[in-house]
Design a protein around this motif. Structure first.
Motif, PDB file in Angstrom:
ATOM      1  N   ASP A 155       0.321   7.165   0.881  1.00 23.69           N
ATOM      2  CA  ASP A 155       0.656   6.223  -0.197  1.00 23.69           C
ATOM      3  C   ASP A 155       0.049   4.872   0.167  1.00 23.69           C
ATOM      4  O   ASP A 155       0.620   4.113   0.945  1.00 23.69           O
ATOM      5  CB  ASP A 155       2.173   6.101  -0.354  1.00 23.69           C
ATOM      6  CG  ASP A 155       2.556   5.375  -1.646  1.00 23.69           C
ATOM      7  OD1 ASP A 155       1.923   4.349  -1.943  1.00 23.69           O
ATOM      8  OD2 ASP A 155       3.484   5.817  -2.336  1.00 23.69           O
ATOM      9  N   ALA A 156      -1.110   4.578  -0.426  1.00 26.31           N
ATOM     10  CA  ALA A 156      -1.844   3.359  -0.086  1.00 26.31           C
ATOM     11  C   ALA A 156      -1.067   2.111  -0.470  1.00 26.31           C
ATOM     12  O   ALA A 156      -1.104   1.096   0.236  1.00 26.31           O
ATOM     13  CB  ALA A 156      -3.208   3.367  -0.767  1.00 26.31           C
ATOM     14  N   THR A 157      -0.354   2.165  -1.599  1.00 27.12           N
ATOM     15  CA  THR A 157       0.371   0.976  -2.076  1.00 27.12           C
ATOM     16  C   THR A 157       1.445   0.540  -1.084  1.00 27.12           C
ATOM     17  O   THR A 157       1.542  -0.637  -0.722  1.00 27.12           O
ATOM     18  CB  THR A 157       1.010   1.258  -3.438  1.00 27.12           C
ATOM     19  OG1 THR A 157      -0.009   1.645  -4.373  1.00 27.12           O
ATOM     20  CG2 THR A 157       1.722   0.017  -3.968  1.00 27.12           C
ATOM     21  N   LEU A 158       2.272   1.498  -0.664  1.00 25.58           N
ATOM     22  CA  LEU A 158       3.328   1.160   0.291  1.00 25.58           C
ATOM     23  C   LEU A 158       2.739   0.775   1.656  1.00 25.58           C
ATOM     24  O   LEU A 158       3.305  -0.067   2.368  1.00 25.58           O
ATOM     25  CB  LEU A 158       4.281   2.345   0.457  1.00 25.58           C
ATOM     26  CG  LEU A 158       5.146   2.676  -0.768  1.00 25.58           C
ATOM     27  CD1 LEU A 158       5.997   3.916  -0.502  1.00 25.58           C
ATOM     28  CD2 LEU A 158       6.053   1.503  -1.128  1.00 25.58           C
ATOM     29  N   LEU A 160       0.074  -0.894   2.217  1.00 27.75           N
ATOM     30  CA  LEU A 160      -0.429  -2.264   2.190  1.00 27.75           C
ATOM     31  C   LEU A 160       0.646  -3.272   2.599  1.00 27.75           C
ATOM     32  O   LEU A 160       0.344  -4.346   3.126  1.00 27.75           O
ATOM     33  CB  LEU A 160      -0.954  -2.608   0.789  1.00 27.75           C
ATOM     34  CG  LEU A 160      -2.258  -1.900   0.395  1.00 27.75           C
ATOM     35  CD1 LEU A 160      -2.612  -2.220  -1.055  1.00 27.75           C
ATOM     36  CD2 LEU A 160      -3.399  -2.327   1.313  1.00 27.75           C
ATOM     37  N   ILE A 161       1.905  -2.920   2.347  1.00 32.05           N
ATOM     38  CA  ILE A 161       3.005  -3.796   2.781  1.00 32.05           C
ATOM     39  C   ILE A 161       2.990  -3.927   4.301  1.00 32.05           C
ATOM     40  O   ILE A 161       3.138  -5.018   4.858  1.00 32.05           O
ATOM     41  CB  ILE A 161       4.360  -3.234   2.301  1.00 32.05           C
ATOM     42  CG1 ILE A 161       4.390  -3.179   0.768  1.00 32.05           C
ATOM     43  CG2 ILE A 161       5.513  -4.066   2.843  1.00 32.05           C
ATOM     44  CD1 ILE A 161       5.601  -2.456   0.209  1.00 32.05           C
ATOM     45  N   LEU A 162       2.789  -2.781   4.955  1.00 34.78           N
ATOM     46  CA  LEU A 162       2.744  -2.782   6.419  1.00 34.78           C
ATOM     47  C   LEU A 162       1.535  -3.557   6.925  1.00 34.78           C
ATOM     48  O   LEU A 162       1.627  -4.328   7.882  1.00 34.78           O
ATOM     49  CB  LEU A 162       2.711  -1.346   6.942  1.00 34.78           C
ATOM     50  CG  LEU A 162       2.671  -1.202   8.456  1.00 34.78           C
ATOM     51  CD1 LEU A 162       3.939  -1.735   9.085  1.00 34.78           C
ATOM     52  CD2 LEU A 162       2.450   0.241   8.862  1.00 34.78           C
ATOM     53  N   LEU A 163       0.380  -3.352   6.285  1.00 34.01           N
ATOM     54  CA  LEU A 163      -0.829  -4.050   6.720  1.00 34.01           C
ATOM     55  C   LEU A 163      -0.663  -5.558   6.613  1.00 34.01           C
ATOM     56  O   LEU A 163      -1.235  -6.317   7.408  1.00 34.01           O
ATOM     57  CB  LEU A 163      -2.027  -3.592   5.882  1.00 34.01           C
ATOM     58  CG  LEU A 163      -2.500  -2.143   6.098  1.00 34.01           C
ATOM     59  CD1 LEU A 163      -3.632  -1.810   5.151  1.00 34.01           C
ATOM     60  CD2 LEU A 163      -2.939  -1.957   7.548  1.00 34.01           C
ATOM     61  N   GLY A 164       0.140  -6.011   5.661  1.00 32.95           N
ATOM     62  CA  GLY A 164       0.375  -7.436   5.495  1.00 32.95           C
ATOM     63  C   GLY A 164       1.142  -8.062   6.645  1.00 32.95           C
ATOM     64  O   GLY A 164       1.084  -9.284   6.856  1.00 32.95           O
ATOM     65  N   THR A 165       1.866  -7.220   7.407  1.00 34.37           N
ATOM     66  CA  THR A 165       2.633  -7.755   8.544  1.00 34.37           C
ATOM     67  C   THR A 165       1.770  -7.922   9.798  1.00 34.37           C
ATOM     68  O   THR A 165       2.131  -8.695  10.693  1.00 34.37           O
ATOM     69  CB  THR A 165       3.809  -6.818   8.879  1.00 34.37           C
ATOM     70  OG1 THR A 165       3.289  -5.547   9.323  1.00 34.37           O
ATOM     71  CG2 THR A 165       4.694  -6.594   7.665  1.00 34.37           C
ATOM     72  N   LEU A 166       0.653  -7.200   9.887  1.00 36.10           N
ATOM     73  CA  LEU A 166      -0.151  -7.206  11.120  1.00 36.10           C
ATOM     74  C   LEU A 166      -0.765  -8.570  11.446  1.00 36.10           C
ATOM     75  O   LEU A 166      -0.791  -8.962  12.622  1.00 36.10           O
ATOM     76  CB  LEU A 166      -1.246  -6.143  11.028  1.00 36.10           C
ATOM     77  CG  LEU A 166      -0.733  -4.689  10.968  1.00 36.10           C
ATOM     78  CD1 LEU A 166      -1.903  -3.719  10.922  1.00 36.10           C
ATOM     79  CD2 LEU A 166       0.165  -4.382  12.151  1.00 36.10           C
ATOM     80  N   THR A 255      11.993  -2.647   5.284  1.00 38.25           N
ATOM     81  CA  THR A 255      12.951  -2.870   4.190  1.00 38.25           C
ATOM     82  C   THR A 255      12.227  -2.907   2.854  1.00 38.25           C
ATOM     83  O   THR A 255      12.684  -2.304   1.858  1.00 38.25           O
ATOM     84  CB  THR A 255      13.709  -4.194   4.421  1.00 38.25           C
ATOM     85  OG1 THR A 255      14.361  -4.149   5.687  1.00 38.25           O
ATOM     86  CG2 THR A 255      14.741  -4.425   3.322  1.00 38.25           C
ATOM     87  N   LEU A 256      11.083  -3.603   2.831  1.00 39.01           N
ATOM     88  CA  LEU A 256      10.305  -3.661   1.595  1.00 39.01           C
ATOM     89  C   LEU A 256       9.760  -2.288   1.208  1.00 39.01           C
ATOM     90  O   LEU A 256       9.702  -1.939   0.015  1.00 39.01           O
ATOM     91  CB  LEU A 256       9.158  -4.660   1.755  1.00 39.01           C
ATOM     92  CG  LEU A 256       9.539  -6.138   1.781  1.00 39.01           C
ATOM     93  CD1 LEU A 256       8.320  -6.992   2.082  1.00 39.01           C
ATOM     94  CD2 LEU A 256      10.144  -6.553   0.444  1.00 39.01           C
ATOM     95  N   VAL A 257       9.372  -1.502   2.202  1.00 39.80           N
ATOM     96  CA  VAL A 257       8.865  -0.155   1.917  1.00 39.80           C
ATOM     97  C   VAL A 257       9.951   0.692   1.254  1.00 39.80           C
ATOM     98  O   VAL A 257       9.720   1.399   0.251  1.00 39.80           O
ATOM     99  CB  VAL A 257       8.370   0.523   3.205  1.00 39.80           C
ATOM    100  CG1 VAL A 257       8.162   2.027   2.986  1.00 39.80           C
ATOM    101  CG2 VAL A 257       7.067  -0.108   3.652  1.00 39.80           C
ATOM    102  N   VAL A 258      11.184   0.640   1.807  1.00 45.70           N
ATOM    103  CA  VAL A 258      12.288   1.424   1.232  1.00 45.70           C
ATOM    104  C   VAL A 258      12.619   0.932  -0.171  1.00 45.70           C
ATOM    105  O   VAL A 258      12.822   1.723  -1.116  1.00 45.70           O
ATOM    106  CB  VAL A 258      13.528   1.340   2.151  1.00 45.70           C
ATOM    107  CG1 VAL A 258      14.728   2.014   1.490  1.00 45.70           C
ATOM    108  CG2 VAL A 258      13.239   2.003   3.486  1.00 45.70           C
ATOM    109  N   LEU A 278       6.632   8.351   5.653  1.00 46.11           N
ATOM    110  CA  LEU A 278       6.149   6.995   5.874  1.00 46.11           C
ATOM    111  C   LEU A 278       7.061   6.228   6.836  1.00 46.11           C
ATOM    112  O   LEU A 278       6.591   5.471   7.687  1.00 46.11           O
ATOM    113  CB  LEU A 278       6.062   6.250   4.536  1.00 46.11           C
ATOM    114  CG  LEU A 278       4.869   6.603   3.636  1.00 46.11           C
ATOM    115  CD1 LEU A 278       4.966   5.861   2.321  1.00 46.11           C
ATOM    116  CD2 LEU A 278       3.544   6.246   4.329  1.00 46.11           C
ATOM    117  N   LEU A 279       8.363   6.420   6.704  1.00 48.67           N
ATOM    118  CA  LEU A 279       9.297   5.760   7.618  1.00 48.67           C
ATOM    119  C   LEU A 279       9.061   6.213   9.062  1.00 48.67           C
ATOM    120  O   LEU A 279       9.182   5.417   9.999  1.00 48.67           O
ATOM    121  CB  LEU A 279      10.737   6.041   7.199  1.00 48.67           C
ATOM    122  CG  LEU A 279      11.195   5.354   5.899  1.00 48.67           C
ATOM    123  CD1 LEU A 279      12.613   5.785   5.528  1.00 48.67           C
ATOM    124  CD2 LEU A 279      11.137   3.837   6.037  1.00 48.67           C
TER     125      LEU A 279
END
Length: 576
Positions: A155-158, A160-166, A255-258, A278-279
């Protein structure tokens, strides 16, 4: 740092194999959440129809992946520990050898406490860095990158949330690293001071207790310990910023992913099984990110220690053996100081224009107040330091042209602050020189060490650390026997009879005249009785010779010598 990498180079293939095994284990770990997602998305639906094949096959695949990953990780960890141990062993050996080869001036600048600290704690930090880089250095980045790739594929959309934290985590790590490396270097420097204080206290514990200075020394230790603690605490507090920032950033991402994932499931853009997988991947990414921050912390310590070690290894060779340019003059004196001047610091002269010569078998006596330059003459003669001006010649040859091994074999030495090792009396006299027992016996007899015959086991009697089961006079006689055992060409006695009674001192001098007639002797002493029979006596003051000659000549020509001689021996003509 290039010097440190040269120690790693012979083990590159082994390290690459270790990293390859770690890489394989990490890939197997990355497969487990994907297989779980497959079971939940496909296996559950087929199980409702009575077909459990997918669950069994995928389940067995998960077990095999977990088992193989465990085995590979254990193997790689053992290999990394062995490789890091071998590299550190070689590094520590070469560092010790380098320290042994440093000139006295280089060691003065380095200090003993710093040498001990670099040889112990710094090499330990490098060992930990090498081991952890092999264990975590490949696993954590692969888990991080692999987890991101697997998450993007699901799931590329979800993702991207993680990539934003790096970026937040990366900037934090870089800023923390920039701040902590100088602090870790400072911490190691202060640790040198702790080692120094401990060494001084252990060496001088009897004096400290005798003068009731235990509380003073405790406060002195507390002062340097507090300085170390404050610096280490500051470095730790800055380093510890990384963990909370990483945890908070990653947990907010989860949290944002969930939250967003729930809306996407509700709208039909993804499935609950994808969210579960994903989790799992996000947990892996969080764990790997934390592991990477720990590696950075270890890197900071290891880099600071590696630089300190490299600073020593890269010190230039000092006191090089110079080529012979002139043939020795025929019938040259055995020892000759020609216009010798020397300065330890380059500011002021510790010896100024010293000239004297000795024929083979003669005795030189050196007398002077503390700081007058007595021990400096011995240091220069042994070439522990090089002269600033002039020449020192042995049999007409400049000592700077004599190879060290050949030069040092000429000497038998008893220093003012010498040491005795734990072992037997015979071991302390021979001191790893494999001398025959008869030579040890002759040396002990000449040194007036009759106490050896009274001890149980005699030559095999045990001596404890620093010779604490021997009296001061027994220690000195044992050290004199060590100096005599190899029949030296030149015997140096630096205040070596201060703990001997006058009769034993006289017997020692008589034995030296009878048994070592061809040995040139240099005696530094405060007792005029130990010097009065010397062929030449130098009286020093502030590095300059203020009197030179025999005892009788100095009694007539040198007022300072005459006053001391009369103070110690009355008219200066005692029988001894």
């Amino acid at each position: 740092m290039k010097r440190i990498f040269s120690y790693i180079r012979p083990y590159v293939l082994t390290i690459l194999l270790t990293l390859g095994i770690k890489f394989t284990a990490t890939l197997l770990e990355l497969m487990i959440p994907r297989l779980m997602e497959y079971i939940l998305s496909s296996g559950v639906s087929t199980a409702k129809a009575g077909d459990y094949g997918i669950i069994w096959y995928a389940g067995v695949g998960m077990v095999l992946c977990a088992g193989a990953a465990l085995a590979f990780n254990i193997l790689a960890n053992r290999m990394s520990a062995i490789t890091a141990g071998k590299i550190t062993r070689t590094l520590r050996h070469d560092l010790f050898q380098k320290l042994e080869g440093l000139s006295s001036s280089q060691m003065d600048k380095l200090t003993t406490s710093s040498a001990v600290s670099r040889l112990t704690s710094d090499t330990y930090n490098v060992n930990q860095l090498l081991a952890r880089l092999q264990r975590i250095g490949i696993r954590a980045p692969i888990l991080l990158i692999g987890g991101i790739v697997m998450a993007l594929s699901m799931d590329a959309t979800l993702s991207l949330i993680l990539l934003g934290t790096l970026p937040i985590i990366s900037v934090t790590v870089l800023l923390v690293t920039k701040k902590t490396v100088p602090l870790f270097t400072k911490t190691q420097d202060i640790q040198d001071q702790i080692v120094q204080v401990c060494q001084e206290n252990i060496t001088g514990i009897r004096v400290i207790k005798a003068l009731s200075k235990t509380e003073h020394e405790r406060q002195r230790f507390n002062s340097v310990n507090e300085a170390h603690n404050a610096t280490a605490l500051k470095a730790a507090l800055i380093n510890n910023i990384t963990g909370p920032v990483t945890n908070m950033t990653m947990n907010l991402g989860l949290t944002l992913v969930v939250l967003i994932g729930a809306f996407r499931v509700n709208s039909g853009h993804t499935s609950p099984t994808v969210i579960v997988a994903l989790l799992q991947y996000f947990t892996m990414i969080l764990t790997s990110t934390m592991a990477i921050t720990r590696v950075f912390i270890m890197w900071n310590k290891g880099e600071a220690s590696a630089r300190r070690i490299a600073d020593v290894l890269e010190l230039p060779q000092d006191l090089l053996v110079e080529p012979v340019t002139d043939a020795p003059a025929p019938n040259a004196p055995h020892i000759q100081f020609s216009n010798v001047s020397f300065s330890y610091t380059g500011v002021g002269k510790n010896l100024d224009n010293l000239n004297f010569s000795l024929e083979r078998g003669q005795t030189l006596g050196i007398w002077g107040a503390t700081g007058s330059g007595k021990s400096t003459i011995l240091n220069l003669l042994l070439r522990l330091y090089d002269v600033t001006e002039g020449q020192i010649l042995l049999d007409g040859q400049d000592i700077r042209t004599i190879p060290y091994e050949d030069l040092r074999k000429k000497f038998g030495v008893v220093f003012q602050n010498d040491f005795i090792t734990e072992g037997t009396i015979a071991h302390n006299i021979s001191f790893f020189r494999e001398l025959p027992p008869e030579k040890l016996e002759v040396a002990a007899q000449c040194a007036q060490a009759e106490f050896i015959a009274e001890k149980e086991g005699q030559m095999e009697a045990e001596v404890v650390v620093r010779g604490n089961n021997l009296s001061g006079g027994q220690k000195q006689r044992l050290l004199i026997a060590r100096a005599l055992a190899a029949d030296p060409e030149i015997l140096i006695l630096d205040d070596a009879s201060s703990a001997l009674d006058y009769q034993t001192d006289a017997n020692l001098r008589r034995a030296l005249r009878e048994n070592f007639r061809n040995t040139t002797t240099v005696v530094v002493a405060q007792r005029v009785s130990s010097l009065r029979h010397a062929d030449l006596i130098l009286v020093l003051e502030d590095g300059a010779v203020i009197g030179a000659g025999t005892h009788d000549a100095l009694m007539d020509s040198c007022e300072e010598y005459r006053i001391i001689a009369q103070t110690q021996m009355g008219d200066g003509k005692e029988a001894l």
